[in-house]
Design a protein around this motif. Structure first.
Motif, PDB file in Angstrom:
ATOM      1  N   ILE B  46       0.834  -1.214   0.000  1.00  0.00           N
ATOM      2  CA  ILE B  46       0.000   0.000   0.000  1.00  0.00           C
ATOM      3  C   ILE B  46       0.865   1.259   0.000  1.00  0.00           C
ATOM      4  N   ASN B  47       2.011   1.215   0.695  1.00  0.00           N
ATOM      5  CA  ASN B  47       2.918   2.370   0.640  1.00  0.00           C
ATOM      6  C   ASN B  47       3.298   2.680  -0.802  1.00  0.00           C
ATOM      7  N   HIS B  48       3.654   1.619  -1.522  1.00  0.00           N
ATOM      8  CA  HIS B  48       4.145   1.782  -2.891  1.00  0.00           C
ATOM      9  C   HIS B  48       3.073   2.379  -3.795  1.00  0.00           C
ATOM     10  N   GLN B  50       0.194   3.838  -3.044  1.00  0.00           N
ATOM     11  CA  GLN B  50      -0.367   5.131  -2.631  1.00  0.00           C
ATOM     12  C   GLN B  50       0.568   6.283  -2.932  1.00  0.00           C
ATOM     13  N   THR B  51       1.846   6.130  -2.577  1.00  0.00           N
ATOM     14  CA  THR B  51       2.737   7.289  -2.743  1.00  0.00           C
ATOM     15  C   THR B  51       3.219   7.434  -4.178  1.00  0.00           C
TER      16      THR B  51
END
Lengths: 390, 74
Positions: B46-48, B50-51
């Motif tokens: 999700i970090n990947h 989303q950002t």
């Protein structure tokens, strides 16, 4: 899955798991008590090992991803988190140097830098990418129940032993002739500190640009149930600084692993005590050659236990088996490369990279740079043999 | 359309890479539903997305040590 069944699973599992987590906690605390009474020298490595394992499990902080993700997915979140950890640990170690009895030139992890550092770094970078985790990450994954990383650990033992054996010839060949560069000695304290901190800030800005993200400080934001990488970097830097203060040496792991391997080889009748590595090992001399009294062995075990407690307590522990048999081979080969590489370079991502750079030793920087080609090659192998192995 | 990816038993960062390959093929508002038992992937996926891509993501723990991640292409 519907929300009702999901809730049932969580309610049912929470009762069982908290029992297991509580039992483990009691055993872990009992262990800490016994060490405090009977083996004070190993008490701090054990306690800080628990802390490091817990933080790394809760945050999924990963030193391997800090390098390989740049190549594999053009993501620098963990690279930036690592830079934050390096920045703060450098500050912490320097602060101790000036405010306590510790002399960083003596207590820090400062080792000769040369061809062995480069070779060790490349091997280590390759190994950690292929195995999916470096040494610290593997211990944390073992605690969570990942079976693959137990094979990595076996590889680490074999590689460390082989590396320690080869040091008999490698030390006279390169290490003994190599120079040890403690940056404050060459440049003066303030210039060395200013240059290193400046480089770390520049690298952070480069990492932001390389990814092309606008969210410069996203690594500090809480995004899910998991601890943000940036916050973990702060905790790890603080932990490493306090560990240096209480234990007298910075955080390191592979010395402990090599001593476990030495103990096992000794049991099989190999006269490892004649090897240069085990003779020169500064701790072994103090403990009369008993391999298992090396205090960092307790740190290795404690990192696994800390992660296991975190996993059980947060319902994340599970025995996980790799998808294909190829992963076992990747784990074994990666583990051997990392074990061997860490002997050549005198440390892993913790001992050589994090603690080495933060001790303002040039060998840490050279190791870090050498990790990149290794991680790049490992990434190629990962795409060629493992991505398609489903 | 929803596309399921079963990444149980896969090591990091292969779940992200497989999701990325799939999402590049899809049309906007299609979703990838990824199932993983790797604790690191439960955060890094999700970090990947989303950002880096600004794709809305959701993560839900569906069993002990198993997560379901929904990523919507935009």
């Amino acid at each position: 899955m519907s929300e009702v069944t999901q809730k049932q699973i969580q309610e049912k599992s929470s009762e069982q798991i908290n029992l297991r987590a509580s039992l483990l906690l009691i055993l872990v605390l009992l262990g800490a008590g016994l060490l405090f009474i009977y083996r004070r020298g190993a008490f701090y490595p054990y306690v800080f090992g628990l802390f490091f394992g817990y933080i790394m499990q809760r945050s999924r902080f990963c030193f391997a991803a800090a390098f390989r993700d740049i190549f594999l997915i053009r993501n620098t979140m963990l690279t930036r988190a690592l830079l934050v950890a390096l920045f703060l640990t450098t500050l912490g170690f320097s602060a101790l140097h000036f405010s306590s009895h510790l002399d960083l030139a003596v207590a820090g992890r400062i080792y000769p830098v040369g061809l062995h550092t480069v070779l060790g770094g490349v091997l280590f970078g390759f190994g950690m990418t292929v195995a999916g985790a470096c040494v610290s990450g593997s211990l944390v994954r073992m605690g969570e129940g990942n079976v693959m990383q137990y094979v990595t650990f076996l590889g680490l033992l074999c590689g460390s032993l082989l590396g320690a054996w080869h040091l008999n010839w490698i030390v006279p060949l390169t290490v003994a002739k190599a120079t040890t560069v403690f940056l404050p000695e060459q440049l003066g304290w303030m210039p060395a500190l200013a240059i290193q901190l400046g480089i770390l800030v520049l690298l952070y800005l480069w990492a932001v640009r390389a990814e092309g993200t606008k969210q410069i400080f996203f690594i500090f934001q809480k995004n899910s149930a998991v601890m943000p990488y940036g916050r973990a970097a702060v905790y790890l830097a603080l932990g490493n600084t306090l560990f240096l203060l209480f234990y007298g040496r910075p955080w390191g792991i592979t010395t402990g692993i090599t001593n476990i391997a030495g103990w096992a080889a000794n049991k099989f009748g190999v006269s490892v005590h004649k090897w240069l590595y085990f003779q020169e090992n500064y701790r072994l001399a103090d403990t009369g050659g008993a391999f298992l009294s090396q205090p960092l062995i307790f740190l290795v075990l404690a990192m696994l236990l800390g992660s296991m407690f975190a996993g059980l307590y947060h319902h994340e522990f599970r025995w996980r088996f790799p998808r294909t048999r190829r992963y076992y081979w990747a784990a074994l080969v990666g583990g051997i490369c990392m074990g061997y590489g860490s002997r050549l370079a005198m440390g892993c991502n913790i001992g050589a990279l994090l603690s080495g750079i933060s001790s303002l030793s040039l060998h840490g920087w050279v190791f870090a740079i050498a990790l990149f080609p290794g991680a790049y090659l490992g990434g190629k192998v990962l795409i060629r043999y493992l991505l398609t192995a489903n | 359309m929803d596309y399921k990816i079963d990444a149980i038993g896969e090591m990091c960062p292969l779940p992200i890479m497989r999701a990325e390959i799939k999402l590049l093929e899809l049309k906007p508002y299609d979703r990838v539903i990824l199932k993983t038992d790797h604790s690191c992937s439960s955060a890094s996926v999700i970090n990947h997305f989303q950002t880096k891509y600004d794709y809305p993501c959701q993560v839900q723990q569906i069993d002990e040590g198993i997560w379901e991640i929904i990523i919507e292409k935009r």
